[in-house]
Write a protein that holds these residues in place. Sequence first.
Motif, short mmCIF file in Angstrom:
data_model
loop_
_atom_site.label_atom_id
_atom_site.label_comp_id
_atom_site.label_asym_id
_atom_site.label_seq_id
_atom_site.Cartn_x
_atom_site.Cartn_y
_atom_site.Cartn_z
N CYS A 9 34.93 -2.81 -18.45
CA CYS A 9 34.90 -1.43 -19.36
C CYS A 9 36.21 -0.81 -19.76
O CYS A 9 37.00 -0.75 -19.00
N CYS A 14 35.17 4.81 -16.01
CA CYS A 14 33.78 3.90 -15.82
C CYS A 14 34.23 2.75 -15.12
O CYS A 14 33.90 2.67 -13.99
N GLY A 15 34.95 1.83 -15.91
CA GLY A 15 35.60 0.69 -15.36
C GLY A 15 34.55 -0.30 -14.79
O GLY A 15 35.10 -1.19 -13.95
N LEU A 16 33.42 -0.31 -15.25
CA LEU A 16 32.22 -1.36 -14.82
C LEU A 16 32.92 -2.72 -15.04
O LEU A 16 33.46 -3.08 -16.16
N CYS A 27 29.47 -2.13 -21.69
CA CYS A 27 28.94 -1.94 -20.32
C CYS A 27 27.58 -1.28 -20.28
O CYS A 27 27.19 -0.80 -21.38
N LYS A 29 26.77 1.66 -19.86
CA LYS A 29 26.98 2.82 -20.35
C LYS A 29 27.40 2.92 -21.73
O LYS A 29 27.62 3.97 -22.17
N HIS A 31 29.93 1.65 -23.32
CA HIS A 31 31.43 1.43 -23.44
C HIS A 31 31.72 0.08 -23.91
O HIS A 31 31.23 -0.93 -23.26
ZN LIG Z 1 31.77 1.46 -19.06
#
Ligand SMILES: [Zn+2]
Length: 450
Positions: A9, A14-16, A27, A29, A31
């Motif tokens: 992400c 967030c960085g999923l 992602c 969420k 993004h």
């Molecule tokens: Zn994200």
Amino acid sequence: MKETAYLKCINPYCGLEYDIKNTNITCEKNHFLDVQYDNIPSIELKELFYRRRNYRDNIFNESGVWRFRELLNFCQINTSDIKSCSKYLVSLDGIEGKQSKPYRMSKVADFIGLRHNKLLLQLEGYNPSGSFKDNGMSSAITHAKLVGATKIICASTGNTSASAGMYTANENMECYVYIPNEQIASGKLSQAYQFGTKVIKVSGNFDDAFLKSLDDAKKINAYTVNSVNPFRIEGQKTIIYRLLEYLNWDVPDWIVYPGGALGNASSCGKCLMELYKWQWIKKIPRLVIVNAEGAKTLYDLYNGEFDNTKLRWNDGKPNLELLDRYYKYLNENQIKPNTTATAIQINKPANILKCIRALEFTDGIVTKVSDSEMLDGMAIVGLNGFDCELASGAVPAGIKKLVDAEIIKNDDLVSGILTGRQKDPSLFVEYHSNRKNRFAVTPIDYTSLE
Ligand SMILES: [Zn+2]
Ligand SMILES: *Cc1c(COP(=O)(O)O)cnc(C)c1O
């Protein structure tokens, strides 16, 4: 065990992360995603890339995209094994990106007011389907093949469908293209038919066609190849690799693109972020995006022309409320994108967030030009013996604007990307038939010679 290539992400808060075979555009969420590589490529690859230009029967060395395959190895294959390359990498027999490198154009430099050696224009139109899209399409179709997709889908102002059609025809995949009715150059539409795509005509503009294609992609389980696809962005990085290689991996002061859906801008930013992190480059060129006056969402938001607030990436915390408000304002006032340059006739650029990330990293600038300025830009490229389409004419026009404003200095090295070839030949006939146009070379009636 973690793979060395994966999706991540773009929102740093967030960085999923996802497996490379994921085909979602965002992602969970909502993004956008980047392709990420854990390995830091050896700087000696620069030598290897250069040697490959002497390709000796290896189409993946011949290809201007796959020659750099170590830097976009999301298939995680042994890149020196030609059998693996043949099994995984999608190429039109090595032809994509092969002829596109920077060229000097003295008449264009004169028009802009730069010394001849200070302007480089890269002809991405000289790709097999006639636009830069082939760079990213070869990599996106490669990912489609990796995940076993058989149906490809896109919305297009013309060049995306031409490129998707070309690769899917060659790979024997099905291709669905959503085309805004009556807002597409005839030469581009003809390519969609030529390559046997299923053409779906949508009433409305590109933004409308794009939303419909995303909906239907889910219904028929098709793989989307618009530039929201992070694997498109990977292939388009090679545009910059070829430019930098030409400069012995030195960087120019400025890199200039026309702005449509902003995939190119995003790709350029990601490419420079990676090269800088790997310390392959020491300096960061400044990015310039040129909008058409009739489709200037990025221009308005980046420069604070809309209620005095500037849209910034802001280290991963962009003002999304501002963006929503702008789109609401467009909808409520029924403001439609309006320019003859259909390739950049887009009011809701899907990659705007990745683009402002790129602008932040490069201290970039966004400017805008009128259709008539683009026409002059396109015409002067033609009079220099090279071919480009109207949207690409925004590049010389935009550079001229910034040189006139002394934002680009006389000593700066400027490289512009001419994104596509002319596919609407009537434009040149019209331009040169009207003697009021700045560079018109008007036809002569036989009788007037008597
Ligand atoms: Zn994200
Ligand atoms: C697609 C296209 C553009 C716009 O590029 P984005 O990456 O969508 O901003 C510009 N010029 C030509 C010729 C194109 O085909």
